[in-house]
Design a protein around this motif. Structure first.
Motif, PDB file in Angstrom:
ATOM      1  N   ASP A  22       0.848  -1.197   0.000  1.00 18.42           N
ATOM      2  CA  ASP A  22       0.000   0.000   0.000  1.00 18.42           C
ATOM      3  C   ASP A  22       0.883   1.246   0.000  1.00 18.42           C
ATOM      4  O   ASP A  22       1.771   1.388   0.843  1.00 18.42           O
ATOM      5  CB  ASP A  22      -0.885  -0.003   1.247  1.00 18.42           C
ATOM      6  CG  ASP A  22      -1.977   1.059   1.188  1.00 18.42           C
ATOM      7  OD1 ASP A  22      -1.765   2.107   0.535  1.00 18.42           O
ATOM      8  OD2 ASP A  22      -3.046   0.848   1.798  1.00 18.42           O
ATOM      9  N   PRO A  23       0.662   2.181  -0.952  1.00 13.71           N
ATOM     10  CA  PRO A  23       1.482   3.409  -1.000  1.00 13.71           C
ATOM     11  C   PRO A  23       1.452   4.192   0.308  1.00 13.71           C
ATOM     12  O   PRO A  23       2.444   4.835   0.675  1.00 13.71           O
ATOM     13  CB  PRO A  23       0.851   4.203  -2.140  1.00 13.71           C
ATOM     14  CG  PRO A  23       0.185   3.185  -3.000  1.00 13.71           C
ATOM     15  CD  PRO A  23      -0.289   2.121  -2.065  1.00 13.71           C
ATOM     16  N   SER A  46       4.013   2.747   2.549  1.00 11.10           N
ATOM     17  CA  SER A  46       5.339   3.149   2.101  1.00 11.10           C
ATOM     18  C   SER A  46       5.647   4.583   2.524  1.00 11.10           C
ATOM     19  O   SER A  46       6.759   4.894   2.981  1.00 11.10           O
ATOM     20  CB  SER A  46       5.445   3.009   0.582  1.00 11.10           C
ATOM     21  OG  SER A  46       6.733   3.338   0.133  1.00 11.10           O
ATOM     22  N   ASP A  47       4.654   5.455   2.391  1.00 10.63           N
ATOM     23  CA  ASP A  47       4.836   6.845   2.821  1.00 10.63           C
ATOM     24  C   ASP A  47       5.059   6.923   4.333  1.00 10.63           C
ATOM     25  O   ASP A  47       5.851   7.746   4.818  1.00 10.63           O
ATOM     26  CB  ASP A  47       3.618   7.686   2.432  1.00 10.63           C
ATOM     27  CG  ASP A  47       3.474   7.842   0.926  1.00 10.63           C
ATOM     28  OD1 ASP A  47       4.498   7.679   0.215  1.00 10.63           O
ATOM     29  OD2 ASP A  47       2.355   8.117   0.453  1.00 10.63           O
TER      30      ASP A  47
END
Length: 258
Positions: A146-147, A150-151
């Motif tokens: 999931d982005p 990652s962020d």
């Protein structure tokens, strides 16, 4: 205990039924190609519960285990590197698609030229032919993170090792194990194929030599050994998978209840 007995009964009733039908159905068989199961089991006990287990089965199991572990490590490590780097994935994708399209048994002549007949050749064939499911599944598992997660890892300034071992690997673990399961099956196939064509010992050599000598009971006995090897290896793998992914099943069940 009741649940365990029920699960074991569900797993075993069909194999037991098939064996009983085979035993009684072949009891009076006079066919050269389909001897009675009693004769096959006698041959199995004579050949594989004695010295041949040490001389043929153990070397095959050892080469299979080493090849599978190496294929898994190579697949996971390269999959992590490629999945985390877009430019590396774009650069290596043509090579990956080319080599994965080569049928694994076709690797045998090349491996024979490079390594000759021996353990190294058997293991190299397993690694080269069975690594792809784990590699591709690891790449997809890493890229499927999931982005937002990652962020978050960047916001918390996690180190590279923390990102890999505490975020990426756990998130990709279900897909990695799905790839490892296929790699396991390919490893069993490839150790047999490599021993049939280029070996002087091992289960594959035993089966092929029995077939060439027209020793039918021995051929059937060797086939049973291969089936048992595959079954036991898969059972052990499933136990490890359930242990490692127990958190994932718990999370999935909790999500379903919500």
């Amino acid at each position: 205990m009741k649940k365990l007995l029920r699960d074991v009964s569900i797993m075993l009733w069909l194999p037991v039924l098939i064996l009983l039908a085979w035993w009684f159905g072949s009891a009076n068989s006079t066919s050269v190609y389909a001897p009675p199961l009693r004769v096959i089991m006698q041959t199995f006990a004579h050949d594989w519960l004695g010295e041949r287990f040490v001389s043929d089965a153990l070397p095959s199991i050892g080469k299979f285990a080493v090849g599978f572990v190496l294929a898994g490590i190579v697949g996971v490590v390269l999959g992590l590197l490629i999945g985390m780097s877009k430019w590396l994935g774009a650069a290596l994708d043509p090579l990956i698609q080319f080599f994965r399209a080569i049928p694994p048994p076709a690797i045998l002549p090349v491996a024979l030229l490079i390594f000759g007949i021996g353990t190294t050749m058997n293991i190299s064939v397993i690694v080269a032919g069975a690594v792809w499911p784990t590699l591709l599944n690891t790449i997809e598992g890493v890229r499927g993170l999931d982005p937002q997660v990652s962020d978050m890892t960047r916001s918390y300034r996690l180190s590279y090792s923390q990102r890999v071992f505490r975020v990426l690997l756990p998130a990709a673990a279900p897909q990695i194990f799905a790839g490892l399961r296929v790699t396991l099956q390919l490893s069993i196939i490839l150790i047999v194929v490599s021993e049939m064509f280029a070996s002087t010992a091992g289960i594959g050599f035993y089966v092929l030599n029995s077939q060439q000598m027209f020793a039918v009971p021995e051929t059937w006995a060797g086939t049973i050994v291969l089936g048992l090897l595959g079954y036991i290896a898969t059972a052990v793998f499933v136990l490890v998978e359930r242990r490692v992914l127990s958190w994932h099943r718990g999370l999935f069940n909790a999500t379903e209840k919500v």
